[in-house]
Design an enzyme around this catalytic site. Structure first.
Site, short mmCIF file in Angstrom:
data_model
loop_
_atom_site.label_atom_id
_atom_site.label_comp_id
_atom_site.label_asym_id
_atom_site.label_seq_id
_atom_site.Cartn_x
_atom_site.Cartn_y
_atom_site.Cartn_z
N GLU A 19 -25.81 82.59 54.67
CA GLU A 19 -25.49 83.46 53.55
C GLU A 19 -24.32 84.06 52.66
O GLU A 19 -24.40 84.50 51.50
CB GLU A 19 -25.39 84.71 54.60
CG GLU A 19 -26.43 85.64 55.46
CD GLU A 19 -27.49 85.84 54.66
OE1 GLU A 19 -27.80 85.83 53.19
OE2 GLU A 19 -29.11 85.62 54.95
N ASP A 37 -30.80 93.75 49.88
CA ASP A 37 -30.33 92.34 48.93
C ASP A 37 -31.36 92.80 47.61
O ASP A 37 -32.31 93.19 47.48
CB ASP A 37 -30.10 90.72 49.26
CG ASP A 37 -31.55 90.39 49.97
OD1 ASP A 37 -32.59 91.06 49.40
OD2 ASP A 37 -31.31 89.06 49.92
N TYR A 61 -24.58 93.62 53.52
CA TYR A 61 -25.04 93.60 53.56
C TYR A 61 -25.26 91.97 54.79
O TYR A 61 -25.54 91.71 55.20
CB TYR A 61 -25.70 92.18 51.64
CG TYR A 61 -26.93 91.18 52.03
CD1 TYR A 61 -28.58 91.57 52.26
CD2 TYR A 61 -26.57 89.75 52.06
CE1 TYR A 61 -29.01 90.64 52.45
CE2 TYR A 61 -27.29 88.65 52.38
CZ TYR A 61 -28.65 88.88 52.08
OH TYR A 61 -29.52 88.07 52.75
#
Ligand code: SF4
Length: 354
Positions: A32, A131, A113
């Protein structure tokens, strides 16, 4: 939101990715962070190499930052690498990954997020993620025409409301996958969309969400020098904080005066310089035009003007240094070995007496 249809579509059609095939909090954290502002196909080889070099959070925490920056080299946004390294050290210091979103958000570089992604995908918690892809799908589904930046709280509330209990991992990834492959920014494939029936924006998806006007990016010029000696190249290490912190680059500076730049930053006197070309690189806040010179100098190089260190690096080892994408591009201009200075357009002045 027709969650069952979206989940069925995702389970049948999702793309295989290394961080999806084997899931752990560490792998989700690394993927991520890498995926922030970077495309999936660019990230995959970096992720695989990173996992070979740092297979566990302990391995990453134990590694020197310099080595992490080397493995990140070319991926850009280097503060991500520093934060990831800091996050690994924090996890190890705490004896393991946090068990909830609040704990995850306390890690360096982990925002709402990324915390939601780790919590839902790797820890199996019922946490939402929002996102850019999810924002677009949501705004189109709801026919919300506002700028997503202005309705963050509403988007997160709706994402939580949509979550099917116990299925957050697949549901969140399904929303992101739909935004990346079907509900794309331009020309979404609505006819293939599994949640078309409930979509309020399907008849005019281009209207959602509102497109913000981007401010013009300021421009600046810089100079950099390729200085060679006995098969080695002079590199300088940038300051420990700020833009491209800690990375190695060709010595240079903002502005168009190579003479002054070399004197101020590496203590060298310019003897001769031949322009090789100009590289334009766009940072998030700046469009920088760097003119690269093949140059000869007099004096002994020393770090000055903010540089931490200078080093004559054997040409074969340069690629393995922690270099920014900009520096790799400037190096390409001088990739043809040059031992004899070129004469056209060269800046010349007599060599100082030795
Ligand atoms: S129907 Fe079209 S606009 Fe609506 S979510 Fe699906 S792809 Fe996006």
């Amino acid at each position: 939101m027709d969650a069952p249809s979206l989940l069925a579509w995702y389970r049948a059609h999702h793309r295989s990715m290394p961080w999806r095939d084997i899931v752990s909090p560490y792998r989700t954290l690394v993927s991520e962070i890498m995926l922030q502002q970077t495309r999936v196909d660019t990230v995959i080889p970096y992720f695989e190499r990173f996992m070979k070099d740092f297979p566990t959070v302990d391995a990453l925490a134990e590694a020197p930052l310099e080595r992490v920056l080397e493995r990140w080299s070319g991926l850009g946004y280097y503060s991500r690498a520093r934060n990831l390294h800091g996050a690994a050290r924090a996890v190890v210091a705490e004896g393991g990954f946090p068990k909830d979103v609040e704990g995850l958000r306390a890690l360096p570089g982990v925002g709402p997020y990324t915390a939601g992604a780790i919590a839902s995908i790797a820890l199996g918690l019922d946490e939402a993620v929002v996102d850019g892809n999810v924002e677009r799908v949501m705004c189109r589904q709801m026919a919300w025409a506002e700028d997503p930046k202005r309705i963050k709280a509403r988007l997160w509330d709706k994402a939580r409301e949509w979550l099917p209990a116990g299925q957050a991992a697949d549901f969140n990834q399904a929303l992101m996958e739909l935004g990346a492959t079907v509900c794309t920014p331009l020309s979404p494939s609505c006819l293939l969309c599994p949640i078309r029936a409930g979509c309020a924006g399907v008849h005019a998806p281009d209207r959602y969400p509102a497109k913000e006007k981007k401010a013009a990016v300021p421009e600046a010029v810089a100079v950099a020098a390729l200085l060679r000696s006995e098969g080695r190249l002079l590199l300088a290490r940038r300051p420990p904080t700020g833009l491209l912190a800690g990375l190695w680059e060709l010595p240079g500076a903002l502005g168009d005066d190579l003479d002054a730049a070399l004197a101020a930053r590496v203590g060298l006197s310019l003897v001769e310089a031949t322009p090789l070309g100009t590289v334009t690189h766009v940072f998030s806040h700046l469009r920088l035009h760097t003119t690269v010179y093949e140059a000869r100098t007099a004096g002994v190089a020393r770090a000055d003007g903010g540089y931490q260190e200078v080093r004559w690096v054997p040409s074969a080892d340069v690629d393995g240094m922690a270099l920014s994408t900009l520096t790799r591009r400037t190096l390409r201009l001088g990739s043809a070995p040059t031992t004899t200075p070129r004469t056209p357009a060269a800046k010349r002045r007599p060599a100082p007496p030795s």
